[in-house]
Design an enzyme around this catalytic site. Structure first.
Site: not given
Ligand code: IMP
Length: 198
Positions: A11, A69-70
């Site tokens: 969210a 995705d990050t």
């Molecule tokens: P997601 O693909 O955005 O869910 O990110 C995967 C993982 O990367 C998350 O579970 C966080 O541990 C880390 N992550 C993603 N974005 C951020 C951010 O803006 N700050 C810190 N950790 C992040």
């Protein structure tokens, strides 16, 4: 108003992206499309995962949609945790455990360079597009700050003295990986819609 599905259950992200896109767009949640199961993300790259999630939603709904995705890539760890950032320490999304493991693996390492990379995959009128946002920085020795989430307390962006978790959210959005990727995506959408309205 253009409707577009954002393939996330987070969210916080939904709000962040909605604010950056502005009110010509209405973001539709997965729940609204009847997708309640967890979307698979088991590709070996960040881009692969973003595309996998967007394709999953497109195949089920036929709707225009996007997914993000990050990953955090740490040089001294050969790019880890990278695509495994969410599940670095455990199978769940345990931010605290992930951060502790990262600091432990970085003990004694003088090269602290790292970057966050976000990829947004968009499927619009059946075509696929990819947008990337990167922020360079370094891993601290100790966590600091209470804002944000994930690895924010141990990441200081280049040219800054505070961690992401010490910054006001607007400041983080202005320079962050996700902020950069979302702005590229939002610019593209506006141009695309302006062209198709001509
Ligand atoms: P997601 O693909 O955005 O869910 O990110 C995967 C993982 O990367 C998350 O579970 C966080 O541990 C880390 N992550 C993603 N974005 C951020 C951010 O803006 N700050 C810190 N950790 C992040």
């Amino acid at each position: 108003m253009r409707k577009i599905v954002f393939a996330t259950n987070n969210a916080h992200k939904m709000e962040e992206v909605a604010a950056m896109l502005g009110n010509e767009y209405r973001l539709v949640t997965l729940r609204e499309c009847g997708i309640t199961e967890e979307i698979p993300e088991n590709e070996p790259t960040i881009e692969g995962n973003a595309l996998q999630k967007a394709r999953y939603v497109h195949e089920r709904t036929g709707a225009d949609c996007f997914a993000d995705d990050t990953g955090l890539e740490v040089d001294a760890l050969g790019g880890a945790p990278g695509v495994h950032s969410a599940r670095y320490a455990t199978d769940g999304h345990d931010f605290e455990a992930n951060m502790r493991l990262l600091l432990r693996n970085m003990e004694g390492k003088s090269d602290r360079r790292a970057r966050f990379r976000t990829v947004i995959a968009l499927i619009l009128d059946g075509e696929e597009y990819v947008f990337e946002g990167v922020v360079e920085g370094r891993i601290t020795e100790q966590p600091a700050g209470d804002h944000g989430f994930g690895y924010d307390p141990v990441f200081v962006p280049e040219g800054e003295t505070e961690t992401f978790a010490e910054m006001a959210p607007e400041r983080k959005n202005a320079i962050s990986h996700r902020g950069r990727a979302v702005r590229r995506f939002a610019d593209f959408m506006r141009l695309y819609d302006a062209r198709t309205e001509e």
